[in-house]
Design a protein around this motif. Sequence first.
Motif, mmCIF file in Angstrom:
data_model
loop_
_atom_site.group_PDB
_atom_site.id
_atom_site.type_symbol
_atom_site.label_atom_id
_atom_site.label_comp_id
_atom_site.label_asym_id
_atom_site.label_seq_id
_atom_site.Cartn_x
_atom_site.Cartn_y
_atom_site.Cartn_z
ATOM 1 N N GLU A 10 0.846 -1.198 0.000
ATOM 2 C CA GLU A 10 0.000 0.000 0.000
ATOM 3 C C GLU A 10 0.876 1.241 0.000
ATOM 4 N N MET A 11 0.383 2.270 -0.693
ATOM 5 C CA MET A 11 1.030 3.573 -0.685
ATOM 6 C C MET A 11 -0.064 4.639 -0.628
ATOM 7 N N GLU A 15 -3.195 14.684 -2.679
ATOM 8 C CA GLU A 15 -3.555 15.225 -3.986
ATOM 9 C C GLU A 15 -2.545 16.297 -4.388
ATOM 10 N N ALA A 16 -2.140 16.276 -5.672
ATOM 11 C CA ALA A 16 -1.207 17.228 -6.276
ATOM 12 C C ALA A 16 0.262 16.915 -5.978
ATOM 13 N N GLU A 17 0.520 15.937 -5.136
ATOM 14 C CA GLU A 17 1.907 15.589 -4.848
ATOM 15 C C GLU A 17 2.360 14.423 -5.728
ATOM 16 N N THR A 18 3.608 14.035 -5.515
ATOM 17 C CA THR A 18 4.227 12.992 -6.337
ATOM 18 C C THR A 18 4.436 11.725 -5.523
ATOM 19 N N VAL A 19 4.231 10.597 -6.166
ATOM 20 C CA VAL A 19 4.438 9.309 -5.501
ATOM 21 C C VAL A 19 5.167 8.372 -6.461
ATOM 22 N N THR A 20 5.991 7.496 -5.899
ATOM 23 C CA THR A 20 6.726 6.518 -6.700
ATOM 24 C C THR A 20 6.417 5.113 -6.219
ATOM 25 N N MET A 89 -5.500 0.025 -7.684
ATOM 26 C CA MET A 89 -4.436 -0.967 -7.539
ATOM 27 C C MET A 89 -3.558 -0.847 -8.762
ATOM 28 N N TYR A 90 -2.248 -0.782 -8.551
ATOM 29 C CA TYR A 90 -1.305 -0.690 -9.660
ATOM 30 C C TYR A 90 -0.482 -1.974 -9.734
ATOM 31 N N PHE A 91 -0.428 -2.513 -10.941
ATOM 32 C CA PHE A 91 0.336 -3.728 -11.167
ATOM 33 C C PHE A 91 1.493 -3.457 -12.113
ATOM 34 N N CYS A 92 2.642 -3.976 -11.733
ATOM 35 C CA CYS A 92 3.793 -4.022 -12.614
ATOM 36 C C CYS A 92 3.727 -5.354 -13.363
ATOM 37 N N ALA A 93 4.058 -5.346 -14.639
ATOM 38 C CA ALA A 93 3.955 -6.585 -15.410
ATOM 39 C C ALA A 93 5.118 -6.703 -16.393
ATOM 40 N N TYR A 94 5.432 -7.941 -16.715
ATOM 41 C CA TYR A 94 6.561 -8.270 -17.603
ATOM 42 C C TYR A 94 6.022 -9.110 -18.755
ATOM 43 N N TYR A 103 3.111 -10.655 -28.537
ATOM 44 C CA TYR A 103 1.829 -11.071 -27.993
ATOM 45 C C TYR A 103 1.967 -12.114 -26.904
ATOM 46 N N GLY A 104 3.106 -12.181 -26.250
ATOM 47 C CA GLY A 104 3.293 -13.127 -25.160
ATOM 48 C C GLY A 104 2.474 -12.776 -23.939
ATOM 49 N N LYS A 105 2.420 -13.710 -22.989
ATOM 50 C CA LYS A 105 1.620 -13.512 -21.785
ATOM 51 C C LYS A 105 2.260 -12.445 -20.904
ATOM 52 N N LEU A 106 1.433 -11.860 -20.046
ATOM 53 C CA LEU A 106 1.899 -10.934 -19.035
ATOM 54 C C LEU A 106 2.112 -11.684 -17.728
ATOM 55 N N THR A 107 3.225 -11.398 -17.062
ATOM 56 C CA THR A 107 3.478 -11.888 -15.713
ATOM 57 C C THR A 107 3.386 -10.689 -14.780
ATOM 58 N N PHE A 108 2.455 -10.759 -13.839
ATOM 59 C CA PHE A 108 2.149 -9.619 -12.981
ATOM 60 C C PHE A 108 2.803 -9.732 -11.613
ATOM 61 N N GLY A 109 3.070 -8.571 -11.006
ATOM 62 C CA GLY A 109 3.425 -8.511 -9.601
ATOM 63 C C GLY A 109 2.176 -8.612 -8.748
ATOM 64 N N GLN A 110 2.371 -8.466 -7.433
ATOM 65 C CA GLN A 110 1.266 -8.650 -6.488
ATOM 66 C C GLN A 110 0.379 -7.423 -6.381
ATOM 67 N N GLY A 111 0.861 -6.305 -6.870
ATOM 68 C CA GLY A 111 0.057 -5.098 -6.847
ATOM 69 C C GLY A 111 0.368 -4.176 -5.677
ATOM 70 N N THR A 112 0.129 -2.884 -5.878
ATOM 71 C CA THR A 112 0.244 -1.854 -4.844
ATOM 72 C C THR A 112 -1.042 -1.049 -4.840
ATOM 73 N N ILE A 113 -1.673 -0.976 -3.690
ATOM 74 C CA ILE A 113 -2.889 -0.167 -3.561
ATOM 75 C C ILE A 113 -2.476 1.283 -3.308
ATOM 76 N N LEU A 114 -2.903 2.178 -4.201
ATOM 77 C CA LEU A 114 -2.586 3.597 -4.043
ATOM 78 C C LEU A 114 -3.822 4.348 -3.567
ATOM 79 N N THR A 115 -3.674 5.038 -2.466
ATOM 80 C CA THR A 115 -4.729 5.903 -1.936
ATOM 81 C C THR A 115 -4.311 7.349 -2.139
ATOM 82 N N VAL A 116 -5.235 8.162 -2.635
ATOM 83 C CA VAL A 116 -4.961 9.585 -2.837
ATOM 84 C C VAL A 116 -5.845 10.371 -1.875
ATOM 85 N N HIS A 117 -5.209 11.152 -1.015
ATOM 86 C CA HIS A 117 -5.937 11.947 -0.024
ATOM 87 C C HIS A 117 -6.188 13.358 -0.529
ATOM 88 N N PRO A 118 -7.431 13.865 -0.379
ATOM 89 C CA PRO A 118 -7.721 15.224 -0.840
ATOM 90 C C PRO A 118 -7.097 16.284 0.054
#
Lengths: 118, 115
Positions: A10-11, A15-20, A89-94, A103-118
């Motif tokens: 989770e991250m 709002e308006a800021e930067t996240v990595t 939820m953001y997924f990184c994939a290879y 057209y090969g298959k995608l291999t996904f990571g487990q995901g990161t839930i991003l919350t944006v606060h106003p």
Amino acid sequence: AQTVTQSQPEMSVQEAETVTLSCTYDTSESDYYLFWYKQPPSRQMILVIRQEAYKQQNATENRFSVNFQKAAKSFSLKISDSQLGDAAMYFCAYRDVLGGTSYGKLTFGQGTILTVHP
Amino acid sequence: EAGVAQSPRYKIIEKRQSVAFWCNPISGHATLYWYQQILGQGPKLLIQFQNNGVVDDSQLPKDRFSAERLKGVDSTLKIQPAKLEDSAVYLCASSARDRGWHEQYFGPGTRLTVT
């Protein structure tokens, strides 16, 4: 076998800021593709950005950019000027370059839930 | 352009029952994928079709899962009999070569609950 690891379950960002978001991967291939996908609560998976491994220049798409470090097998996503609609939820994939095609298959990571606060 | 269609959106069954999911890819897309997404995890490929031929089914539990893509268009994924661990979202995606690239477009998924 290729593996993709996202170490941040989770991250959150104001709002308006930067996240990595971080991603590492493991492969013995020299040519491949990397992606970041966004999956809002509605579950429709949407492509955010892609990077071809043979390109040294980091990909950018408007407020989204990546930091691709091939030797370190690292692929992070930077979201600038975060908006409420970026919450998802953001997924990184290879993807292998399959037989010279893309057209090969995608291999996904487990995901990161991003919350944006106003 | 219509997106990838899937039905049903939700399904609840008891273990040992059978279930089938349907996918209609984007018109003209030769490649079709079925992914399984267990809650809290990333999607995992079950099977990939190129037209009506199978490209990759190495992670498909063939003792209980089957899939077909008749005439290279629609596809059906079946589970028989279902187990509790099959509870997941089943995503269908399709792709076609466009300007040298195959981008995968995903459907909304079918959420399966096995009780």
